[in-house]
Design an enzyme around this catalytic site. Sequence first.
Site, short mmCIF file in Angstrom:
data_model
loop_
_atom_site.label_atom_id
_atom_site.label_comp_id
_atom_site.label_asym_id
_atom_site.label_seq_id
_atom_site.Cartn_x
_atom_site.Cartn_y
_atom_site.Cartn_z
N HIS A 1 0.85 -1.19 0.00
CA HIS A 1 0.00 0.00 0.00
C HIS A 1 0.88 1.23 0.00
O HIS A 1 1.82 1.34 0.78
CB HIS A 1 -0.91 0.02 1.24
CG HIS A 1 -1.79 1.24 1.26
ND1 HIS A 1 -2.99 1.28 0.59
CD2 HIS A 1 -1.61 2.46 1.79
CE1 HIS A 1 -3.53 2.47 0.74
NE2 HIS A 1 -2.71 3.21 1.46
N ASP B 1 -15.10 2.86 7.52
CA ASP B 1 -14.05 3.70 6.92
C ASP B 1 -14.57 4.40 5.67
O ASP B 1 -14.26 5.57 5.44
CB ASP B 1 -12.82 2.87 6.56
CG ASP B 1 -11.79 3.73 5.86
OD1 ASP B 1 -11.27 4.66 6.51
OD2 ASP B 1 -11.55 3.55 4.65
N ARG C 1 -14.22 12.93 6.22
CA ARG C 1 -12.93 13.60 6.50
C ARG C 1 -12.51 14.45 5.31
O ARG C 1 -11.94 15.54 5.46
CB ARG C 1 -11.85 12.56 6.80
CG ARG C 1 -12.01 11.92 8.17
CD ARG C 1 -11.16 10.67 8.29
NE ARG C 1 -9.77 10.92 7.99
CZ ARG C 1 -8.95 10.02 7.45
NH1 ARG C 1 -9.36 8.82 7.15
NH2 ARG C 1 -7.69 10.33 7.23
N SER D 1 -7.51 3.96 8.95
CA SER D 1 -8.24 3.86 7.70
C SER D 1 -7.55 2.88 6.75
O SER D 1 -8.16 1.95 6.22
CB SER D 1 -8.33 5.26 7.07
OG SER D 1 -8.71 5.21 5.73
N LYS E 1 -8.66 -1.58 6.14
CA LYS E 1 -8.99 -2.17 4.84
C LYS E 1 -8.01 -3.29 4.49
O LYS E 1 -8.41 -4.32 3.96
CB LYS E 1 -8.96 -1.09 3.75
CG LYS E 1 -10.18 -0.17 3.84
CD LYS E 1 -10.10 1.00 2.89
CE LYS E 1 -9.12 2.03 3.35
NZ LYS E 1 -9.20 3.35 2.77
N1 URA Z 1 -5.73 6.46 2.26
C1 URA Z 1 -6.71 5.85 2.97
O1 URA Z 1 -7.20 4.79 2.62
N2 URA Z 1 -7.13 6.47 4.09
C2 URA Z 1 -6.61 7.63 4.52
O2 URA Z 1 -7.02 8.11 5.55
C3 URA Z 1 -5.60 8.25 3.75
C4 URA Z 1 -5.18 7.63 2.62
#
Ligand code: URA
Length: 425
Positions: free
Chosen positions: A84, A163, A170, A185, A189
């Site tokens: 990621h 999320d 947000r 966040s 995931k």
């Molecule tokens: N990517 C995400 O999935 N969440 C965040 O808060 C920032 C970047």
Amino acid sequence: MSINAVDVIRTKRDGGTLSDAQIDWVLDAYTKGVVADEQMSALAMAILLRGMDDREIARWTAAMIASGERLDLSAVTRPTVDKHSTGGVGDKITLPLTPLVAACGAAVPQLSGRGLGHTGGTLDKLESIPGWRAALSNVEFVEQLSTVGAVICQAGEGLAPADRKLYALRDVTGTVEAIPLIASSIMSKKIAEGTGALVLDVKVGTGAFMKSSDDARELARTMVELGRAHGVNTVALLTDMNTPLGLTVGNAIEVQESLEVLAGGGPADVVELTLALAREMLDAAGLSDVDPEAVLASGQAMDTWREMIRAQDGDPDAPMAAAKEVEVLRATQGGVVSAVDAMGIGLAAWRLGAGRARKEDPVSFAAGVVLHKKPGDRVSPGDVLAELRTDEPGRIASALETATPAFTIESLPRPAVPLIIDRIG
Ligand code: URA
């Protein structure tokens, strides 16, 4: 004792710590619509201003995972490992990396997102391939992971729904940049996706969420701990995002650059980061004896790319979108390019149509910026610095406003900055 939203907000507003029960309640109630958006906005702002300790972050992440389903990848026989990136400009690394690591023997489950603001999204880039489909069912996802070993697709609705709701909130309340909220966040995931190992590419610099290496290190440390606490073997690299990665920033043009890497060429920085992340992923998956450089050179990663694209109905041989208008940006003085500011170039690509202002906006596949010069290159007056590509000529003037000052030309070169700054794990 009953819990209510106003008390939870007040606790954090006044600098207190939230109890496990408060965290579980507020995220569950928000997902169900019992806590209103304005209450969650106030809580997100209190968290941004007051922070959360490690226990609170761990519980917040667990509650976000529990808000939805957790994928079961136990039917996949190869070791699973994902990557990621916290997001950058010209960051197309997922595209060559996923098939490369799969060609090395791992299974790579990449649930990716779309771009918002100046950073691009992997799904937008792949959608520039005619026919390619981002939405897969859970059954298709696991099946493709078992057969091809590589899947890049959008996360299903059932994965961490808390999320999904909170991130959208947000984005419009100035609360994206809170380290506890970013870490929970991302990790909720990734943990819910079921991967066995994870490598994080935490970007630092003008084109990243984290502008300072101290903040980036703190984010990386928080995410590595969260991953490990949930049984996911996690490491992080801190990498430079003051300069765009590679020579292309857009959608179709980033796919084309990724194909150059898979064909054994491509810009040196894209190749360097792809191989560094591949090595980390293979180590984390227990496949450290495989050399990704040799696999890349053998053409096997390109074969896996083609299989991966076809499995999602894409045509890997179809011509890609070309822009209707190309504006050339030229140097007005001679010297050495000492900086190409990632934020300025990312905003220019966005203004040309490569990105979106609101989630529901379409993107232009052909739009973007092609860099002809990078830091360290010598230039003479009149040399081409960049091409600005768009389908709508009316967008060029505003793109030039950020692309032109993105280039700094000086008489002497500055010392080269390393691409990989640190490793946490
Ligand atoms: N990517 C995400 O999935 N969440 C965040 O808060 C920032 C970047």
